[in-house]
Design an enzyme around this catalytic site. Sequence first.
Site, PDB file in Angstrom:
ATOM      1  N   HIS A 133       1.009  -1.214  -0.268  1.00  0.00           N
ATOM      2  CA  HIS A 133      -0.245  -0.361   0.003  1.00  0.00           C
ATOM      3  C   HIS A 133       1.401   1.031   0.071  1.00  0.00           C
ATOM      4  O   HIS A 133       0.618   1.905  -0.307  1.00  0.00           O
ATOM      5  CB  HIS A 133      -1.167  -0.084   0.658  1.00  0.00           C
ATOM      6  CG  HIS A 133      -2.213  -1.406   0.658  1.00  0.00           C
ATOM      7  ND1 HIS A 133      -2.776  -1.565  -0.126  1.00  0.00           N
ATOM      8  CD2 HIS A 133      -1.994  -2.682   1.845  1.00  0.00           C
ATOM      9  CE1 HIS A 133      -3.398  -2.079  -0.379  1.00  0.00           C
ATOM     10  NE2 HIS A 133      -3.213  -3.081   1.095  1.00  0.00           N
ATOM     11  N   HIS A 180       3.137  -8.205  -2.856  1.00  0.00           N
ATOM     12  CA  HIS A 180       2.011  -8.680  -4.123  1.00  0.00           C
ATOM     13  C   HIS A 180       1.902  -8.419  -5.358  1.00  0.00           C
ATOM     14  O   HIS A 180       1.358  -7.106  -5.477  1.00  0.00           O
ATOM     15  CB  HIS A 180       0.905  -8.836  -3.483  1.00  0.00           C
ATOM     16  CG  HIS A 180      -0.216  -9.886  -3.894  1.00  0.00           C
ATOM     17  ND1 HIS A 180      -1.407  -9.857  -3.171  1.00  0.00           N
ATOM     18  CD2 HIS A 180       0.405 -10.774  -5.106  1.00  0.00           C
ATOM     19  CE1 HIS A 180      -2.403 -11.075  -3.759  1.00  0.00           C
ATOM     20  NE2 HIS A 180      -1.356 -10.792  -5.224  1.00  0.00           N
ATOM     21  N   GLU A 197       4.669 -12.293  -3.245  1.00  0.00           N
ATOM     22  CA  GLU A 197       3.314 -13.127  -3.137  1.00  0.00           C
ATOM     23  C   GLU A 197       2.092 -12.923  -4.378  1.00  0.00           C
ATOM     24  O   GLU A 197       2.716 -12.051  -4.997  1.00  0.00           O
ATOM     25  CB  GLU A 197       2.162 -12.042  -2.907  1.00  0.00           C
ATOM     26  CG  GLU A 197       1.434 -12.759  -1.004  1.00  0.00           C
ATOM     27  CD  GLU A 197       1.014 -11.526  -0.176  1.00  0.00           C
ATOM     28  OE1 GLU A 197      -0.417 -11.520  -0.950  1.00  0.00           O
ATOM     29  OE2 GLU A 197       0.573 -10.649   0.679  1.00  0.00           O
ATOM     30  N   THR A 243      -6.971 -10.416  -0.815  1.00  0.00           N
ATOM     31  CA  THR A 243      -7.607 -11.413  -1.011  1.00  0.00           C
ATOM     32  C   THR A 243      -8.667 -11.667  -0.086  1.00  0.00           C
ATOM     33  O   THR A 243      -8.257 -11.542   1.082  1.00  0.00           O
ATOM     34  CB  THR A 243      -5.998 -11.836  -0.703  1.00  0.00           C
ATOM     35  OG1 THR A 243      -5.252 -11.179  -1.111  1.00  0.00           O
ATOM     36  CG2 THR A 243      -6.036 -13.220  -1.208  1.00  0.00           C
ATOM     37  N   GLU A 273       0.831 -20.723   5.197  1.00  0.00           N
ATOM     38  CA  GLU A 273      -0.062 -18.783   5.672  1.00  0.00           C
ATOM     39  C   GLU A 273      -1.186 -19.383   5.988  1.00  0.00           C
ATOM     40  O   GLU A 273      -2.047 -18.992   5.142  1.00  0.00           O
ATOM     41  CB  GLU A 273       0.368 -18.296   4.761  1.00  0.00           C
ATOM     42  CG  GLU A 273       0.194 -15.920   5.654  1.00  0.00           C
ATOM     43  CD  GLU A 273       1.037 -15.366   4.675  1.00  0.00           C
ATOM     44  OE1 GLU A 273       1.943 -15.689   4.371  1.00  0.00           O
ATOM     45  OE2 GLU A 273      -0.116 -14.530   4.886  1.00  0.00           O
ATOM     46  N   HIS A 315      -2.878 -11.625   7.516  1.00  0.00           N
ATOM     47  CA  HIS A 315      -4.672 -10.675   6.521  1.00  0.00           C
ATOM     48  C   HIS A 315      -5.355  -9.959   7.894  1.00  0.00           C
ATOM     49  O   HIS A 315      -5.410 -10.798   8.781  1.00  0.00           O
ATOM     50  CB  HIS A 315      -5.333 -11.620   5.938  1.00  0.00           C
ATOM     51  CG  HIS A 315      -5.788 -10.890   4.286  1.00  0.00           C
ATOM     52  ND1 HIS A 315      -7.277  -9.980   5.535  1.00  0.00           N
ATOM     53  CD2 HIS A 315      -5.290 -10.976   3.346  1.00  0.00           C
ATOM     54  CE1 HIS A 315      -7.303  -9.161   3.877  1.00  0.00           C
ATOM     55  NE2 HIS A 315      -6.485  -9.842   2.943  1.00  0.00           N
TER      56      HIS A 315
HETATM   57  N1  PXP Z   1      -1.079 -11.896   3.301  1.00  0.00           N
HETATM   58  C1  PXP Z   1      -1.612 -12.325   2.602  1.00  0.00           C
HETATM   59  C2  PXP Z   1      -1.218 -13.958   2.052  1.00  0.00           C
HETATM   60  C3  PXP Z   1      -2.027 -11.237   1.445  1.00  0.00           C
HETATM   61  O1  PXP Z   1      -2.920 -10.900   0.914  1.00  0.00           O
HETATM   62  C4  PXP Z   1      -2.066 -10.039   2.561  1.00  0.00           C
HETATM   63  C5  PXP Z   1      -3.100  -9.223   2.225  1.00  0.00           C
HETATM   64  O2  PXP Z   1      -1.922  -8.878   0.783  1.00  0.00           O
HETATM   65  C6  PXP Z   1      -1.137  -9.811   3.746  1.00  0.00           C
HETATM   66  C7  PXP Z   1      -0.792 -11.168   4.261  1.00  0.00           C
HETATM   67  C8  PXP Z   1      -1.433  -8.934   4.536  1.00  0.00           C
HETATM   68  O3  PXP Z   1      -2.690  -8.486   5.007  1.00  0.00           O
HETATM   69  P1  PXP Z   1      -3.118  -7.062   5.520  1.00  0.00           P
HETATM   70  O4  PXP Z   1      -2.206  -6.105   4.301  1.00  0.00           O
HETATM   71  O5  PXP Z   1      -4.399  -7.135   5.919  1.00  0.00           O
HETATM   72  O6  PXP Z   1      -2.292  -6.954   6.698  1.00  0.00           O
END
Ligand code: PXP
Length: 248
Positions: A14, A47, A74, A105, A155, A198
């Site tokens: 982000h 990602h 990712e 995701t 994960e 996540h």
């Molecule tokens: N792990 C995976 C596999 C994800 O797809 C994401 C989101 O890109 C995250 C962790 C991190 O999630 P968040 O941005 O909500 O902390």
Amino acid sequence: MSALPLRLGVNIDHVATVRNARGGTYPDPVRAALLAVEVGADGITAHLREDRRHIRDADMAALRRHLSVPLNFEMAATDAMVALALGLKPHAACLVPENRAERTTEGGLDIVGGRDHLGPRIRALAEAGIRVSLFVEPDEAVMEAAHALGAPVVELHTGRYCEAVVAGDAAASAHERARIVRAAGHGQRLGLEIHAGHGLTTGSVGPIAQISEIRELNIGHALIADAIFVGLAQAVRDMRAAMDAARR
Ligand code: PXP
């Protein structure tokens, strides 16, 4: 026995979202990654989505060049992404489901239904020395399927747990956490390394950090959001402190 260390992987997607909102090169995701590492990140996650809505190919290449900590790439489990990963050779590749219409995701990989499609891609990555993880729902049958596919890491998707915390629903968050505890225990017994992520925030990370089988958390959105108020360095330090306090 004291719990094994818990690594923090900082997801910098982000930072690229903010950059892309205006075009140009500012803020630079690589600069954010280096700062996160300086203040306590053990690794960096990015990602590369098929629509390149945040991280771009050049970002991945620059991260690979500049980082001295593990880079977790990712990616969707497609031939095009596997080819990019084989060229880039990151430390790890986390395979995620990807749907162009989603904002993030939304669920774990369908590794039971997707077995034929995933197996050859996991093998191609592993043969190149890339540590493959599968982003999956916290479920014991899914742990069995991940193990059967030969992935060394899973994960666990913490999204449902985090939604319950945000909703203030203590019964639902306890239920979702219990699913994560069971999946983590079962996965570890099968020999899988357990990661999770996540939706985690400083407010929800503690009960997940307490699960001793979990070795790594990948966290992005909350850190970049907190950075608006306290700066990225402080946001990473606060997350690290919340994780460490819960782990002790
Ligand atoms: N792990 C995976 C596999 C994800 O797809 C994401 C989101 O890109 C995250 C962790 C991190 O999630 P968040 O941005 O909500 O902390």
